[in-house]
Design an enzyme around this catalytic site. Structure first.
Site, PDB file in Angstrom:
ATOM      1  N   ASP A   1       0.871  -1.025  -0.095  1.00 29.05           N
ATOM      2  CA  ASP A   1       0.489   0.222   0.258  1.00 29.05           C
ATOM      3  C   ASP A   1       1.233   1.223   0.031  1.00 29.05           C
ATOM      4  O   ASP A   1       1.977   0.898  -0.140  1.00 29.05           O
ATOM      5  CB  ASP A   1      -0.210   0.283   1.235  1.00 29.05           C
ATOM      6  CG  ASP A   1      -1.877   1.386   1.506  1.00 29.05           C
ATOM      7  OD1 ASP A   1      -2.750   1.770  -0.087  1.00 29.05           O
ATOM      8  OD2 ASP A   1      -2.420   1.235   2.002  1.00 29.05           O
ATOM      9  N   LEU A   2       0.402   1.652  -0.599  1.00 24.06           N
ATOM     10  CA  LEU A   2       1.694   3.957  -0.608  1.00 24.06           C
ATOM     11  C   LEU A   2       1.247   4.966   1.312  1.00 24.06           C
ATOM     12  O   LEU A   2       2.163   4.597   1.799  1.00 24.06           O
ATOM     13  CB  LEU A   2       0.812   4.244  -1.489  1.00 24.06           C
ATOM     14  CG  LEU A   2       1.442   5.707  -2.041  1.00 24.06           C
ATOM     15  CD1 LEU A   2       2.590   5.639  -2.217  1.00 24.06           C
ATOM     16  CD2 LEU A   2       0.504   6.578  -2.795  1.00 24.06           C
ATOM     17  N   ASP A   3       0.013   4.959   1.413  1.00 22.75           N
ATOM     18  CA  ASP A   3      -0.009   6.039   2.581  1.00 22.75           C
ATOM     19  C   ASP A   3      -0.210   5.469   3.763  1.00 22.75           C
ATOM     20  O   ASP A   3      -0.434   3.820   3.854  1.00 22.75           O
ATOM     21  CB  ASP A   3      -1.493   6.242   1.861  1.00 22.75           C
ATOM     22  CG  ASP A   3      -1.856   7.518   1.319  1.00 22.75           C
ATOM     23  OD1 ASP A   3      -0.950   8.134   0.992  1.00 22.75           O
ATOM     24  OD2 ASP A   3      -3.213   8.271   0.854  1.00 22.75           O
TER      25      ASP A   3
ATOM     26  N   THR B   1       0.881   9.950   3.452  1.00 19.56           N
ATOM     27  CA  THR B   1       0.621  11.425   2.534  1.00 19.56           C
ATOM     28  C   THR B   1      -1.489  11.509   3.132  1.00 19.56           C
ATOM     29  O   THR B   1      -1.017  12.083   3.112  1.00 19.56           O
ATOM     30  CB  THR B   1       0.667  11.056   1.365  1.00 19.56           C
ATOM     31  OG1 THR B   1      -0.284   9.670   1.389  1.00 19.56           O
ATOM     32  CG2 THR B   1       1.433  11.537   0.259  1.00 19.56           C
TER      33      THR B   1
ATOM     34  N   LYS C   1      -9.821   6.156   6.035  1.00 23.23           N
ATOM     35  CA  LYS C   1      -8.567   4.954   5.572  1.00 23.23           C
ATOM     36  C   LYS C   1      -9.117   3.534   4.834  1.00 23.23           C
ATOM     37  O   LYS C   1      -9.328   3.072   5.042  1.00 23.23           O
ATOM     38  CB  LYS C   1      -8.373   5.029   6.643  1.00 23.23           C
ATOM     39  CG  LYS C   1      -7.183   5.159   8.023  1.00 23.23           C
ATOM     40  CD  LYS C   1      -6.269   4.490   9.126  1.00 23.23           C
ATOM     41  CE  LYS C   1      -4.870   5.305   9.278  1.00 23.23           C
ATOM     42  NZ  LYS C   1      -4.213   4.671  10.363  1.00 23.23           N
TER      43      LYS C   1
ATOM     44  N   SER D   1      -3.070   0.709  -4.876  1.00 19.66           N
ATOM     45  CA  SER D   1      -3.197   1.612  -3.759  1.00 19.66           C
ATOM     46  C   SER D   1      -4.113   1.731  -4.512  1.00 19.66           C
ATOM     47  O   SER D   1      -4.616   2.265  -5.591  1.00 19.66           O
ATOM     48  CB  SER D   1      -1.834   2.914  -3.261  1.00 19.66           C
ATOM     49  OG  SER D   1      -2.329   3.380  -3.307  1.00 19.66           O
ATOM     50  N   ALA D   2      -5.147   3.002  -3.361  1.00 19.55           N
ATOM     51  CA  ALA D   2      -6.277   3.318  -4.397  1.00 19.55           C
ATOM     52  C   ALA D   2      -6.241   4.861  -4.529  1.00 19.55           C
ATOM     53  O   ALA D   2      -6.586   5.719  -5.056  1.00 19.55           O
ATOM     54  CB  ALA D   2      -7.320   3.434  -3.301  1.00 19.55           C
TER      55      ALA D   2
ATOM     56  N   LYS E   1     -10.866  -1.404  -1.846  1.00 23.68           N
ATOM     57  CA  LYS E   1      -9.973  -1.908  -0.957  1.00 23.68           C
ATOM     58  C   LYS E   1     -11.718  -2.062   0.452  1.00 23.68           C
ATOM     59  O   LYS E   1     -12.044  -0.466  -0.122  1.00 23.68           O
ATOM     60  CB  LYS E   1      -9.256  -1.533   0.039  1.00 23.68           C
ATOM     61  CG  LYS E   1      -8.038  -1.844  -0.589  1.00 23.68           C
ATOM     62  CD  LYS E   1      -6.654  -1.103   0.112  1.00 23.68           C
ATOM     63  CE  LYS E   1      -5.251  -1.192  -1.624  1.00 23.68           C
ATOM     64  NZ  LYS E   1      -3.938  -0.026  -0.860  1.00 23.68           N
TER      65      LYS E   1
ATOM     66  N   GLU F   1       0.254  -3.044   4.595  1.00 24.00           N
ATOM     67  CA  GLU F   1      -0.875  -2.639   4.814  1.00 24.00           C
ATOM     68  C   GLU F   1      -1.398  -1.830   6.159  1.00 24.00           C
ATOM     69  O   GLU F   1      -0.487  -3.078   6.510  1.00 24.00           O
ATOM     70  CB  GLU F   1      -2.146  -3.506   4.310  1.00 24.00           C
ATOM     71  CG  GLU F   1      -3.237  -3.410   3.321  1.00 24.00           C
ATOM     72  CD  GLU F   1      -3.515  -2.121   2.878  1.00 24.00           C
ATOM     73  OE1 GLU F   1      -3.938  -0.706   3.595  1.00 24.00           O
ATOM     74  OE2 GLU F   1      -4.151  -1.268   1.655  1.00 24.00           O
ATOM     75  N   ASP F   2      -1.845  -0.618   6.301  1.00 19.96           N
ATOM     76  CA  ASP F   2      -2.019   0.073   7.524  1.00 19.96           C
ATOM     77  C   ASP F   2      -3.414   0.135   7.644  1.00 19.96           C
ATOM     78  O   ASP F   2      -3.509   1.217   9.173  1.00 19.96           O
ATOM     79  CB  ASP F   2      -1.223   1.467   6.929  1.00 19.96           C
ATOM     80  CG  ASP F   2      -2.053   2.031   6.593  1.00 19.96           C
ATOM     81  OD1 ASP F   2      -2.274   2.096   5.043  1.00 19.96           O
ATOM     82  OD2 ASP F   2      -1.642   3.402   6.564  1.00 19.96           O
TER      83      ASP F   2
END
Length: 208
Positions: A10-12, A18, A46, A115-116, A146, A170-171
């Site tokens: 995942d990104l964020d 971000t 989130k 990522s979304a 997601k 993932e967070d």
């Protein structure tokens, strides 16, 4: 972890934080609409797509708009967010990210982003890590957010692997659920109580 052939990130909150810029942009939009959007409210956004996030924000404000108006609001929010992230540089990479991705590369493990975010490629470029990824799957690539597993299933296919060969990092609770639905192992990044369904929970990639 020792047997994985693909790592999907995942990104964020995993590679870069971000999320704070998303929050500021959503808060600004809410202020324009005449209500307060708090950090507690923001927890509901989130790992959620942009349009679903807007629906949640409008629900919090008790407001309704037609689809054209909502599309314009989502675009306004995104312009503000892009303005914030345009100042990003590689100093904002979370601890251990570059080192861990480099180690995976050395081991010949496929690396993908799942990522979304619709700004994922722009962000990776700003962070100077685009070249470390073998595949990038983002909100421009998939249509279902997601906890639907589409983003991870697509990343897995682009790596040329089977779900059992991949580990997701993932967070967000929705992201963990998506990875599980895709048949993949999950490393949760954050707090155990929020990510109870993950196989392993760590505070960040620096631990690896």
């Amino acid at each position: 972890m020792e047997h994985m052939k693909g790592a999907i990130f995942d990104l964020d909150g995993v590679i870069v934080n971000t999320a704070k810029y998303h929050y500021l942009a959503w808060r600004s939009l809410a202020a324009d609409l005449g209500f307060e959007f708090t950090e507690a409210h923001n927890e509901r956004l989130k790992g959620v797509s942009r349009m679903r996030s807007l629906d949640i924000l409008l629900e919090i404000g008790g407001l309704e708009f037609d689809e054209a108006e909502k599309a314009a609001m989502a675009e306004r929010k995104n312009r503000r967010y892009v303005d914030y992230i345009s100042r990003l540089d590689d100093s904002e990479l979370l601890p251990g990210v570059r080192e861990y991705l480099g180690r995976l590369k050395e081991r010949g493990i496929g690396i993908a982003l799942g990522s979304a975010s619709k700004n994922a490629v722009f962000i990776l470029d700003k962070l100077k890590i685009t070249g470390l990824f073998d595949a990038v799957v983002d909100g421009n690539t998939v249509s279902r957010a997601k906890p639907d597993p589409e983003v991870f299933q697509t990343a897995c296919r682009r790596l040329g692997l089977q779900p059992a060969d991949c580990v997701v990092f993932e967070d967000a609770e929705a992201g963990v659920a998506a990875a599980r639905a895709a048949g993949m192992r999950v490393v949760g990044i954050g707090k155990r109580e929020m990510l109870a369904e993950a196989d392993v929970v760590i505070t960040g990639l620096h631990e690896l």
